[in-house]
Enzyme design. Structure first.
Site, short mmCIF file in Angstrom:
data_model
loop_
_atom_site.label_atom_id
_atom_site.label_comp_id
_atom_site.label_asym_id
_atom_site.label_seq_id
_atom_site.Cartn_x
_atom_site.Cartn_y
_atom_site.Cartn_z
N ASP A 112 -10.28 29.49 39.24
CA ASP A 112 -10.21 30.25 38.00
C ASP A 112 -11.25 31.10 37.33
OD1 ASP A 112 -7.33 29.33 38.17
OD2 ASP A 112 -8.12 27.43 37.15
N GLN A 125 -9.65 29.24 44.98
CA GLN A 125 -10.18 28.18 44.30
C GLN A 125 -11.55 28.20 43.96
OE1 GLN A 125 -7.84 27.37 47.10
NE2 GLN A 125 -6.15 27.94 45.56
N GLY A 170 -4.07 32.27 42.38
CA GLY A 170 -3.41 32.98 41.26
C GLY A 170 -4.56 33.91 40.74
N HIS A 171 -4.76 35.17 41.50
CA HIS A 171 -6.08 36.15 41.28
C HIS A 171 -5.35 37.31 40.52
CE1 HIS A 171 -8.35 34.69 45.11
NE2 HIS A 171 -8.05 33.60 43.99
N LYS A 174 -12.18 35.30 40.46
CA LYS A 174 -12.65 36.19 41.66
C LYS A 174 -11.75 37.37 42.01
CE LYS A 174 -11.58 32.03 43.62
NZ LYS A 174 -11.55 31.39 42.39
#
Length: 430
Positions: free
Chosen positions: A18, A230, A45-46, A21
């Protein structure tokens, strides 16, 4: 980041995920020809804010898709095909062109419904903090040599028989996890068979030898960006085990996860927040007291892009970042969310740990020991000015510049980018 001697760049998280990235990959992808995801799955979740009120959350498709780069999902990714196509359809509906822009490794393993059932059942018992997206069970099948790969869909009849057997085995395990053969959810073999029939015609045209695609791009002199998911402290080997993900999130996993040799990689950029967060259980040595953690959470919008879960929040931990610099071989850092600290008069920075009365400056291997460390803080003056409009390092308030310089000194890696807002244009290139 790209230049005459830098053609292939890895972007990794250098905390517990988180870190931002998605934004950094989106910024770099403007100058990249090829963007490749190398591990993880739909648990990622980007988030990318392109400006003008448009924000996208990408779970499996590389973040470079929003810049028009050709994107590849590598063999190290465990692919949820239903979620992939839902994501593709959502992008197309919002005007993002994906046709001929996405390739999938034919060696990538498939996450199927029975994997998700197993993941959720185990999480109820073990409480590791997984997303329930089936990631761990898919990797278990992969390393147990019983998984289903994208390329297996070319022989659909054989693959359907394999999946029938896997569903039967999964249902037996689900019965044991639920404490009895008649309790809990079960997977349907017939539904899996029909699912594969639906997916194969759409998935196989995207299937490629991803390693060859990346290698040929490098041979042509193109710029290649390898995108991780991650963070380093969630790496299955190097993270805070067992509170980790099921893949190698560090830069060493990039070459393996896309099918190229390590000598093809020219630079590794680690992404860190100006503070620290993590989701779920496990140690977080610099976790702030509840009132301060809630303040950071609200200012930073610290809620999981995949699960919506509130993130635990704390101060910058230099021990963690130095460890990430070492295990990733980081050649540079991108610091995100510096603006979240705009209103703090004083900011603690974790510079080391105290363990049983002695100072240490390295990350212990086991979570029981990490849980016992006391962070050693250095108090740094805040700047109490709005940073969101700053675009040059020289224009940062002196206290903000001093904070960035101090993080660089503590991390022992040069800072290349500083993010001062969610939008892609709110970035300072150092």
């Amino acid at each position: 980041m790209f230049g005459p001697k830098i053609q292939c760049v890895v972007v990794v998280g250098a905390q517990w995920g988180d870190e931002g990235k998605g934004k950094i990959v989106d910024v770099l992808a403007e100058r990249a020809d090829l963007v490749v995801r190398y591990q993880g799955g739909a648990n990622a979740g980007h988030t990318v804010d392109t400006g003008q009120g448009k924000s996208f959350v990408l779970h499996q498709i590389p973040s470079g898709i929003l810049q028009g780069a050709v994107c590849v999902v590598g063999n190290g990714v465990v692919l949820d095909p239903e979620q992939l196509f839902a994501e593709l359809d959502a992008l197309e509906q919002r005007g993002v062109r994906t046709e001929h822009k996405l390739h999938i490794s034919d060696r990538a393993h498939l996450t199927l419904p029975y994997h998700k059932l197993l993941d959720r059942a185990r999480e109820k018992r073990e409480q590791i903090g997984t997303t329930g997206r089936g990631i761990g069970p898919t990797y278990e099948d992969k390393y147990g040599r019983r998984g289903v790969r994208v390329g297996d869909l070319r022989n659909l009849t054989r693959t359907q028989e394999l999946v029938r057997a896997r569903v039967d085995a999964a249902n037996q395990m689900l019965g044991m996890l639920a404490g009895g053969a008649g309790s809990g959810e079960r997977a349907s073999a017939e539904e899996h068979v029909h699912l594969l029939e639906r997916l194969a015609p759409r998935l196989l045209p995207l299937a490629v030898d991803a390693g060859r695609v990346v290698w040929e791009a490098l041979e042509r002199g193109e710029s290649v960006l390898l995108e991780g998911a991650q963070g380093a402290l969630l790496d299955v080997d190097h993270g805070t085990y067992p509170y980790v993900t099921s893949s190698n999130t560090t830069a060493g996993g990039a070459a393996v996860g896309v099918g190229i040799g390590p000598t093809a990689i020219d630079a590794v950029l680690g992404v860190v927040k100006a503070y620290t967060t993590r989701v779920g259980n496990g140690p977080l040595p610099t976790e702030a007291e509840p009132a301060i953690a809630e303040r950071i959470r609200e200012l930073g919008g610290e809620f999981g892009a995949t699960t919506g879960r509130p993130r635990r929040c704390g101060w910058f931990d230099a021990v963690v970042v130095r460890y990430a610099v070492r295990v990733n071989g980081l050649t540079g850092l991108a610091v995100t969310k510096l603006d979240v600290l705009d209103t703090f008069a004083e900011i603690p920075v974790g510079v080391g740990y105290r363990l049983d009365g002695e100072e240490i400056d390295s990350m212990p291997a086991d979570v029981e020991t990490i849980a016992r460390v006391e962070p050693i803080y250095e108090m740094v003056p805040g700047w109490q000015k709005r940073l969101t409009d700053v675009r040059r390092l020289a224009d940062l308030p002196p206290a903000a510049r001093a904070y960035v310089d101090r993080l660089q000194d503590l991390a022992r890696a040069p800072i290349r980018y500083v993010s001062v807002g969610t939008r892609r244009d709110q970035i300072i290139e150092v």
